[in-house]
Design a protein around this motif. Structure first.
Motif, short mmCIF file in Angstrom:
data_model
loop_
_atom_site.label_atom_id
_atom_site.label_comp_id
_atom_site.label_asym_id
_atom_site.label_seq_id
_atom_site.Cartn_x
_atom_site.Cartn_y
_atom_site.Cartn_z
N LEU A 118 -32.13 -1.84 -43.19
CA LEU A 118 -32.60 -1.16 -44.39
C LEU A 118 -33.34 0.14 -44.04
O LEU A 118 -33.19 1.16 -44.72
CB LEU A 118 -33.51 -2.07 -45.21
N GLN A 119 -34.10 0.10 -42.97
CA GLN A 119 -34.80 1.31 -42.54
C GLN A 119 -33.83 2.35 -42.02
O GLN A 119 -34.00 3.55 -42.23
CB GLN A 119 -35.84 0.95 -41.47
N ARG A 120 -32.77 1.92 -41.37
CA ARG A 120 -31.74 2.84 -40.86
C ARG A 120 -30.97 3.49 -42.00
O ARG A 120 -30.74 4.69 -42.01
CB ARG A 120 -30.77 2.08 -39.95
N HIS A 121 -30.57 2.67 -42.97
CA HIS A 121 -29.67 3.15 -44.02
C HIS A 121 -30.37 3.59 -45.31
O HIS A 121 -29.71 4.11 -46.21
CB HIS A 121 -28.65 2.05 -44.35
N ARG A 122 -31.66 3.33 -45.43
CA ARG A 122 -32.46 3.66 -46.62
C ARG A 122 -32.22 2.69 -47.78
O ARG A 122 -33.15 2.29 -48.45
CB ARG A 122 -32.18 5.07 -47.14
N VAL A 123 -30.96 2.33 -48.03
CA VAL A 123 -30.63 1.44 -49.14
C VAL A 123 -29.35 0.67 -48.78
O VAL A 123 -28.46 1.21 -48.13
CB VAL A 123 -30.44 2.24 -50.45
N MET A 124 -29.29 -0.59 -49.21
CA MET A 124 -28.09 -1.41 -49.02
C MET A 124 -27.96 -2.34 -50.22
O MET A 124 -28.96 -2.76 -50.81
CB MET A 124 -28.20 -2.24 -47.73
N SER A 125 -26.73 -2.68 -50.56
CA SER A 125 -26.53 -3.66 -51.63
C SER A 125 -26.66 -5.07 -51.06
O SER A 125 -26.56 -5.29 -49.84
CB SER A 125 -25.15 -3.49 -52.27
N ARG A 126 -26.87 -6.03 -51.96
CA ARG A 126 -26.91 -7.44 -51.55
C ARG A 126 -25.63 -7.81 -50.80
O ARG A 126 -25.67 -8.50 -49.78
CB ARG A 126 -27.09 -8.30 -52.80
N ASP A 127 -24.48 -7.33 -51.29
CA ASP A 127 -23.21 -7.67 -50.65
C ASP A 127 -23.08 -7.06 -49.26
O ASP A 127 -22.48 -7.65 -48.36
CB ASP A 127 -22.04 -7.25 -51.53
N ASP A 128 -23.64 -5.85 -49.07
CA ASP A 128 -23.65 -5.24 -47.74
C ASP A 128 -24.42 -6.12 -46.76
O ASP A 128 -23.97 -6.39 -45.63
CB ASP A 128 -24.32 -3.85 -47.78
N ILE A 129 -25.60 -6.55 -47.18
CA ILE A 129 -26.45 -7.37 -46.32
C ILE A 129 -25.79 -8.72 -46.02
O ILE A 129 -25.80 -9.20 -44.89
CB ILE A 129 -27.83 -7.55 -46.97
N PRO A 142 -42.66 0.30 -47.67
CA PRO A 142 -42.35 1.21 -48.78
C PRO A 142 -40.98 1.87 -48.61
O PRO A 142 -40.52 2.09 -47.49
CB PRO A 142 -43.48 2.25 -48.71
N SER A 143 -40.36 2.22 -49.75
CA SER A 143 -39.02 2.78 -49.72
C SER A 143 -39.02 4.19 -49.13
O SER A 143 -39.98 4.95 -49.32
CB SER A 143 -38.44 2.80 -51.14
N LEU A 144 -37.93 4.53 -48.43
CA LEU A 144 -37.79 5.86 -47.83
C LEU A 144 -37.19 6.86 -48.82
O LEU A 144 -37.22 8.06 -48.58
CB LEU A 144 -36.92 5.78 -46.58
N ILE A 145 -36.61 6.36 -49.91
CA ILE A 145 -36.05 7.21 -50.96
C ILE A 145 -36.44 6.65 -52.32
O ILE A 145 -36.82 5.49 -52.42
CB ILE A 145 -34.51 7.33 -50.86
N LYS A 146 -36.31 7.46 -53.36
CA LYS A 146 -36.61 6.99 -54.71
C LYS A 146 -35.49 6.05 -55.18
O LYS A 146 -34.33 6.23 -54.81
CB LYS A 146 -36.75 8.16 -55.66
N LYS A 147 -35.85 5.10 -56.03
CA LYS A 147 -34.86 4.14 -56.52
C LYS A 147 -33.80 4.78 -57.41
O LYS A 147 -32.73 4.19 -57.61
CB LYS A 147 -35.56 3.01 -57.29
N ASP A 148 -34.10 5.97 -57.94
CA ASP A 148 -33.12 6.68 -58.76
C ASP A 148 -32.55 7.91 -58.05
O ASP A 148 -32.01 8.81 -58.68
CB ASP A 148 -33.73 7.09 -60.11
N SER A 149 -32.67 7.93 -56.72
CA SER A 149 -32.18 9.07 -55.94
C SER A 149 -30.69 9.30 -56.17
O SER A 149 -29.90 8.35 -56.20
CB SER A 149 -32.44 8.82 -54.45
N GLN A 150 -30.32 10.58 -56.31
CA GLN A 150 -28.92 10.94 -56.46
C GLN A 150 -28.13 10.69 -55.18
O GLN A 150 -26.89 10.70 -55.20
CB GLN A 150 -28.80 12.42 -56.86
#
Length: 203
Positions: free
Chosen positions: A12-23, A66-74
């Protein structure tokens, strides 16, 4: 946290965001019911404050806390495309290194990924949108400037016996006209790239 928790958080820290299915695909695919097991672990990690989630997306999206990007990031779809590429690589052979959006300095390229995979170094550009050929060639010119600088010879991943410049892979549905002395490959996916290399060798 156990070893798997730590690996999930690292991803998660590497990719910033992942879906449940990715994990689930990366960390639970050896279980009988990977989705259920994944849900249980992510719920616990979220409860314990290690990760955060975007709940108005199906499947849920997860972030380190804490998140590395905003939850609504483009940029979320872009990062998810990088995760998809990582999954393709990992399911074939886990990369020795996989760095998302590494920085090389002003005037040089900003690849989406640098990886050492299957014994070779790669710069990866993942293009979800159409770029003009002028813009694409400007991107390539930054790789050429980095090549001329010679800075790549001092990278820690370099073999001791021979200095090598990474291959460049452009993942895109569009094929661009690129004029460069560097080794630039274009493919729609990593599997497509592997197939094209196999075809060249067999030909």
């Amino acid at each position: 946290m156990n070893k798997r928790d730590t690996a999930i958080l690292s991803d998660l820290q590497r990719h910033r965001v992942m879906s449940r299915d990715d994990i689930a695909s990366l960390h639970f695919n050896n279980l009988k019911d990977p989705i259920k097991a994944c849900n249980n672990v992510l719920k616990r990690m979220r409860r314990d404050g290690y990760i955060d989630a975007k709940l108005d997306h199906q499947p849920y999206l997860y972030f380190p806390y804490p998140s590395l990007i905003k939850k609504d990031s483009q940029k979320i779809p872009h990062f998810l495309a990088i995760v998809d590429f990582y999954k393709q690589a990992t399911h074939l052979r886990k990369p020795k290194q996989f760095i998302v959006e590494p920085k090389y300095g002003k005037g040089y390229m900003e690849p989406d990924v640098f990886m050492v995979w299957n014994g070779s170094p790669f710069f990866v550009e993942i293009q979800r949108t159409f770029y003009s050929e002028k813009v694409m060639n400007e991107k390539i010119s930054r790789y050429e400037a980095y090549y001329r600088s010679g800075l790549w010879k001092d990278e820690t991943w370099q073999p001791l016996d021979k200095k090598v410049f990474p291959f460049i892979i452009i993942i895109s549905d569009t094929r661009y006209s690129i004029d460069s002395n560097l080794k630039v490959f274009q493919a729609q996916s990593l599997n497509d790239f592997i197939s094209s290399i196999g075809d060249r060798k067999s030909g």
